[in-house]
Design an enzyme around this catalytic site. Sequence first.
Site, PDB file in Angstrom:
ATOM      1  N   CYS A   7     -12.405  -5.780  10.832  1.00  0.00           N
ATOM      2  CA  CYS A   7     -13.101  -6.995  11.288  1.00  0.00           C
ATOM      3  C   CYS A   7     -14.437  -6.597  11.921  1.00  0.00           C
ATOM      4  O   CYS A   7     -15.436  -7.305  11.755  1.00  0.00           O
ATOM      5  CB  CYS A   7     -12.239  -7.778  12.269  1.00  0.00           C
ATOM      6  SG  CYS A   7     -10.881  -8.691  11.475  1.00  0.00           S
ATOM      7  N   HIS A  46      -8.792 -12.034   8.112  1.00  0.00           N
ATOM      8  CA  HIS A  46      -7.911 -10.976   8.623  1.00  0.00           C
ATOM      9  C   HIS A  46      -6.481 -11.267   8.203  1.00  0.00           C
ATOM     10  O   HIS A  46      -5.869 -12.240   8.637  1.00  0.00           O
ATOM     11  CB  HIS A  46      -7.986 -10.861  10.158  1.00  0.00           C
ATOM     12  CG  HIS A  46      -7.083  -9.778  10.672  1.00  0.00           C
ATOM     13  ND1 HIS A  46      -7.491  -8.470  10.795  1.00  0.00           N
ATOM     14  CD2 HIS A  46      -5.773  -9.807  11.016  1.00  0.00           C
ATOM     15  CE1 HIS A  46      -6.469  -7.730  11.215  1.00  0.00           C
ATOM     16  NE2 HIS A  46      -5.419  -8.520  11.365  1.00  0.00           N
ATOM     17  N   ASN A  87      -1.770   0.511   0.275  1.00  0.00           N
ATOM     18  CA  ASN A  87      -0.705   1.062   1.100  1.00  0.00           C
ATOM     19  C   ASN A  87      -0.207  -0.038   2.024  1.00  0.00           C
ATOM     20  O   ASN A  87      -1.001  -0.632   2.751  1.00  0.00           O
ATOM     21  CB  ASN A  87      -1.230   2.238   1.934  1.00  0.00           C
ATOM     22  CG  ASN A  87      -1.678   3.400   1.059  1.00  0.00           C
ATOM     23  OD1 ASN A  87      -1.064   3.688   0.036  1.00  0.00           O
ATOM     24  ND2 ASN A  87      -2.757   4.056   1.445  1.00  0.00           N
ATOM     25  N   HIS A 100      -6.364  -4.096   2.633  1.00  0.00           N
ATOM     26  CA  HIS A 100      -7.447  -3.426   1.890  1.00  0.00           C
ATOM     27  C   HIS A 100      -6.887  -2.782   0.638  1.00  0.00           C
ATOM     28  O   HIS A 100      -5.740  -2.326   0.618  1.00  0.00           O
ATOM     29  CB  HIS A 100      -8.160  -2.385   2.761  1.00  0.00           C
ATOM     30  CG  HIS A 100      -7.266  -1.372   3.389  1.00  0.00           C
ATOM     31  ND1 HIS A 100      -6.525  -1.648   4.528  1.00  0.00           N
ATOM     32  CD2 HIS A 100      -6.964  -0.100   3.046  1.00  0.00           C
ATOM     33  CE1 HIS A 100      -5.817  -0.577   4.862  1.00  0.00           C
ATOM     34  NE2 HIS A 100      -6.060   0.380   3.973  1.00  0.00           N
ATOM     35  N   HIS A 102      -7.803   0.256  -2.056  1.00  0.00           N
ATOM     36  CA  HIS A 102      -8.619   1.429  -2.344  1.00  0.00           C
ATOM     37  C   HIS A 102      -8.983   1.381  -3.832  1.00  0.00           C
ATOM     38  O   HIS A 102      -8.103   1.168  -4.678  1.00  0.00           O
ATOM     39  CB  HIS A 102      -7.824   2.714  -2.096  1.00  0.00           C
ATOM     40  CG  HIS A 102      -7.351   2.890  -0.678  1.00  0.00           C
ATOM     41  ND1 HIS A 102      -7.965   3.747   0.202  1.00  0.00           N
ATOM     42  CD2 HIS A 102      -6.327   2.329   0.004  1.00  0.00           C
ATOM     43  CE1 HIS A 102      -7.324   3.715   1.363  1.00  0.00           C
ATOM     44  NE2 HIS A 102      -6.326   2.863   1.275  1.00  0.00           N
TER      45      HIS A 102
END
Length: 113
Positions: A7, A46, A87, A100, A102
């Site tokens: 954030c 978020h 993950n 998130h 990757h």
Amino acid sequence: MADCIFCKILNGEIPSQKVYEDELVYAFRDINPAAPQHILIIPREHIAGANALEEKHKELVGHIILTAQKIARQEGFAEDGFRIVNNCGENAGQTVFHLHFHLLAGGKFDQMV
Ligand code: DGP
């Protein structure tokens, strides 16, 4: 979220190397790259992680995957190949609890699964 690193990246409090952004997501280079190209794609909203996703996030998750493809084309590794990793939770090694993905590329990876 006040104490969330990602954030803080979103609001500019922590600097980052931007790769792509739009109204729903932000993408930037991972501080500790695990591949020649290592980009993180995060939603502006978020969300703690994949285990916190709800029905209402269906479109957002689809948008994140299409964003990965868009970035792969933009950065020139779409044809050679790339890996998208999420993950979720402690056993999977999640260290930042803001959803998130990757995006990894730039070499041949070992088969994981
Ligand atoms: P994970 O282990 O899946 O929770 O991945 C978190 C990733 O976030 C990890 O590869 C390192 C990266 N990271 C953590 N803090 C920062 C930061 O302040 N800036 C950037 N660019 N990446 C970060």
